[in-house]
Each structure stands twice: as C-alpha cells, then as structure tokens.
Design a protein around this motif. Structure first.
Motif, PDB file in Angstrom:
ATOM      1  N   MET A  81       1.709 -10.892   2.525  1.00 11.92           N
ATOM      2  CA  MET A  81       2.417  -9.680   2.511  1.00 11.92           C
ATOM      3  C   MET A  81       2.530  -8.746   3.202  1.00 11.92           C
ATOM      4  O   MET A  81       0.998  -8.113   2.632  1.00 11.92           O
ATOM      5  N   SER A  82       3.046  -7.559   3.678  1.00  7.31           N
ATOM      6  CA  SER A  82       2.857  -6.915   5.208  1.00  7.31           C
ATOM      7  C   SER A  82       3.174  -5.738   3.465  1.00  7.31           C
ATOM      8  O   SER A  82       3.154  -5.839   2.696  1.00  7.31           O
ATOM      9  N   ASN A  83       1.619  -4.405   4.022  1.00  8.82           N
ATOM     10  CA  ASN A  83       1.850  -3.510   3.137  1.00  8.82           C
ATOM     11  C   ASN A  83       3.224  -2.890   3.386  1.00  8.82           C
ATOM     12  O   ASN A  83       3.012  -1.731   1.687  1.00  8.82           O
ATOM     13  N   SER A  84       3.724  -3.009   4.417  1.00 11.94           N
ATOM     14  CA  SER A  84       5.142  -2.035   4.341  1.00 11.94           C
ATOM     15  C   SER A  84       5.943  -2.698   3.052  1.00 11.94           C
ATOM     16  O   SER A  84       6.981  -1.769   2.567  1.00 11.94           O
ATOM     17  N   ILE A  85       6.137  -4.059   2.960  1.00  8.56           N
ATOM     18  CA  ILE A  85       6.946  -4.408   1.728  1.00  8.56           C
ATOM     19  C   ILE A  85       6.813  -3.879   0.416  1.00  8.56           C
ATOM     20  O   ILE A  85       7.215  -2.827  -0.532  1.00  8.56           O
ATOM     21  N   ARG A  86       5.375  -4.208   0.469  1.00  7.51           N
ATOM     22  CA  ARG A  86       4.712  -3.083  -0.963  1.00  7.51           C
ATOM     23  C   ARG A  86       4.807  -2.428  -1.457  1.00  7.51           C
ATOM     24  O   ARG A  86       5.591  -1.512  -2.850  1.00  7.51           O
ATOM     25  N   GLU A  87       4.914  -1.300  -0.141  1.00 12.44           N
ATOM     26  CA  GLU A  87       5.210   0.229  -0.406  1.00 12.44           C
ATOM     27  C   GLU A  87       6.688   0.661  -0.416  1.00 12.44           C
ATOM     28  O   GLU A  87       7.050   1.298  -1.492  1.00 12.44           O
ATOM     29  N   LYS A  88       7.455  -0.125   0.323  1.00 12.45           N
ATOM     30  CA  LYS A  88       9.213  -0.239  -0.386  1.00 12.45           C
ATOM     31  C   LYS A  88       9.520  -0.505  -1.553  1.00 12.45           C
ATOM     32  O   LYS A  88       9.665   0.807  -2.491  1.00 12.45           O
ATOM     33  N   CYS A  89       8.952  -1.683  -2.010  1.00 13.14           N
ATOM     34  CA  CYS A  89       8.616  -1.929  -3.877  1.00 13.14           C
ATOM     35  C   CYS A  89       8.566  -0.556  -4.676  1.00 13.14           C
ATOM     36  O   CYS A  89       9.098  -0.239  -5.597  1.00 13.14           O
ATOM     37  N   LYS A  90       7.042   0.136  -3.760  1.00 18.40           N
ATOM     38  CA  LYS A  90       6.798   0.873  -5.209  1.00 18.40           C
ATOM     39  C   LYS A  90       7.181   2.240  -4.779  1.00 18.40           C
ATOM     40  O   LYS A  90       8.005   2.793  -6.078  1.00 18.40           O
ATOM     41  N   ALA A  91       7.868   2.766  -3.930  1.00 21.87           N
ATOM     42  CA  ALA A  91       9.052   3.291  -3.335  1.00 21.87           C
ATOM     43  C   ALA A  91      10.074   3.814  -4.296  1.00 21.87           C
ATOM     44  O   ALA A  91      10.821   4.619  -4.913  1.00 21.87           O
ATOM     45  N   LEU A  92      10.512   1.872  -4.229  1.00 18.75           N
ATOM     46  CA  LEU A  92      11.634   1.877  -5.652  1.00 18.75           C
ATOM     47  C   LEU A  92      11.861   2.032  -6.547  1.00 18.75           C
ATOM     48  O   LEU A  92      12.650   0.745  -7.842  1.00 18.75           O
ATOM     49  N   ARG A  93      10.715   1.773  -7.158  1.00 21.04           N
ATOM     50  CA  ARG A  93       9.869   1.697  -7.958  1.00 21.04           C
ATOM     51  C   ARG A  93      10.286  -0.218  -8.764  1.00 21.04           C
ATOM     52  O   ARG A  93      10.431  -0.608  -9.620  1.00 21.04           O
ATOM     53  N   LEU A  94      10.156  -0.777  -7.445  1.00 25.11           N
ATOM     54  CA  LEU A  94      10.677  -2.300  -8.602  1.00 25.11           C
ATOM     55  C   LEU A  94       9.229  -3.064  -8.210  1.00 25.11           C
ATOM     56  O   LEU A  94       8.095  -3.923  -7.161  1.00 25.11           O
ATOM     57  N   ALA A  95       8.210  -3.046  -9.603  1.00 30.60           N
ATOM     58  CA  ALA A  95       7.346  -3.510 -10.043  1.00 30.60           C
ATOM     59  C   ALA A  95       6.796  -4.432  -9.864  1.00 30.60           C
ATOM     60  O   ALA A  95       5.515  -5.122  -8.934  1.00 30.60           O
ATOM     61  N   HIS A  96       7.377  -5.561  -9.811  1.00 28.11           N
ATOM     62  CA  HIS A  96       7.014  -6.688  -9.578  1.00 28.11           C
ATOM     63  C   HIS A  96       7.870  -7.926  -8.786  1.00 28.11           C
ATOM     64  O   HIS A  96       7.895  -8.411  -8.130  1.00 28.11           O
TER      65      HIS A  96
END
Length: 242
Positions: free
Chosen positions: A1-16
C-alpha cells in the motif's frame, strides 16, 4: 500500500480504512465503497467500545456468553433474561439490584452487562463500593468532592459491586448518599449486595439516611434475587473430591 493512501486516510480521520480496503471483495464500485465504509464504521464502533471498557475499569473480563444461567436467578415480574440483555433499562434510567449470597454470580452478571453496554456505546463506571467510599472521603478531605461528583455527569450506567461487605463511617455513608441522590432518575445504577434491604442499616449507620437511600434506589428498580450455593465453593469442593 502506498504511503499516499495512508496519509489521505489519516487526513480524513479514517483510522481503519487503509488497513482493510485490500481485503474487501470488488463486485462493482457502489458495492465496494459501501462495504468499505461499513467496515470503517464497524471497526470504529469496536474501537470505541474497547476504549469505554478500559475507561469503566472492570475488575475482570467476564462476558454474557459464558454466564451460567439457571433457575437460581429469580427475575421480577416485569423483567426476564431477554429484556435484561437488551439493556433498555439504561435508556430508561432504571436501576438493577442483585441480592444474594456471595459467589452466586452477581458480580459476573453485572460485569458482563457493563461490558456489553460499553460495546453498545454507553459510558459505564465500575466500583467496588468500599473503594468508591474511600475515594469519596479522600476527595472530601482534599477539597475535590464537587470535582469528583462532576466526573459522572455524562456517565450512563454506574455499577456498585459488593454493597454491604464493608460497613461505612458516618461521613462515608453521607457522601455516598449525596452521590446516589445526584444519580437519582438521571442515570442507571446497578448494585450487587449480599444483604436484603432490611439489613442495609448494618452498613449505613443512620436509619433515616438508609431509608431515604433505599427509597431512591428502588423507585425505578428491577430487583433480581440469587439463590443457591457459591459457585466458588462448589468448584473448590468438586476439585477436592476429584
């Protein structure tokens, strides 16, 4: 998984979402997105439940799934097992009082109900009564009593375990009475006791205070009676005999 996806999820507060999206089957875009978002919601609720369980400070990890129901639990006419397990009494701010000899399953049941309540999103607190009175007396001595009372303002369900095992001082009894008066018709109170109400004057030294306290507790209460011998004693005897 790309760090980009994880960062976007973090920014949207989608923790899981970043941890589960690769496991979601894809049939069509709408199904994938619906399932993915539902998984995020489910995991968010589960995380919240575990956080509330930790906050409640239960003494053990007893659950309803391994509670041994039998006819030793006597329900009042207006309540049965299925109604109890719905936890509707919490929404109605009704009390539960479980009385009976030590070791008959009272603490297990209230702990299990409390843990289920946490997983359903209710804010719960668990205290052994003697420990709570000690905290009340300490907060009074240190001038933090009102601050301590305010801690329960948003709590839905309070479990007081082992009422009657240890007698209180006059000051301790009065402080507990004030706290329970705060909760009257405001939140659900669950109490376990080895004493019938007629014997509560053994722990609350003032007869008038005892009567006023019992009146508040039983006004909106379901009273469950536990009969039979102690599980712990029976288990110890069976092990000894084997």
């Amino acid at each position: 998984m790309s760090n980009s996806i994880r960062e976007k999820c973090k920014a949207l507060r989608l923790a899981h979402l970043a941890d589960v999206y690769e496991k979601i089957p894809f049939e069509n875009p709408e199904q994938f997105l619906t399932t993915l978002l539902q998984e995020e919601l489910d995991l968010r609720e589960a995380t919240k439940g575990e956080r509330l369980i930790k906050k409640a400070k239960f003494m053990n990890e007893k659950e309803l799934e391994n509670y041994q129901w039998s006819d030793h639990v006597r329900f009042p006419p207006q309540l049965d097992r299925s109604a109890l397990e719905t936890l509707h009494f919490i929404d109605r701010k009704e009390n539960l009082v479980l009385t009976g000899a030590p070791g008959t399953g009272k603490s297990h049941l209230v702990t299990a109900l409390g843990r289920k309540a946490c997983r359903n999103g209710y804010d719960v607190r668990f205290y052994r009564v003697a420990d709570l009175v000690e905290l009340l007396e300490k907060s009074w001595r240190e001038g933090r009593y009102q601050q301590f009372r305010n801690k329960f303002n948003k709590v839905n369900m309070i479990i007081l375990d082992e009422m009657g095992y240890v007698p209180f001082s006059k000051d301790g009894a009065e402080l507990l009475f004030q706290l329970i008066s705060d909760w009257y018709e405001q939140r659900s109170l669950v109490i376990t006791s080895n004493l019938e109400f007629s014997q509560w004057n053994k722990i609350f030294v003032d007869a008038r205070l005892t009567a006023a306290l019992v009146d508040r507790i039983i006004h909106h209460a379901h009273i469950l009676s536990f009969t039979g011998d102690s599980y712990r004693v029976k288990h110890a005897l069976s092990n000894h005999q084997s």
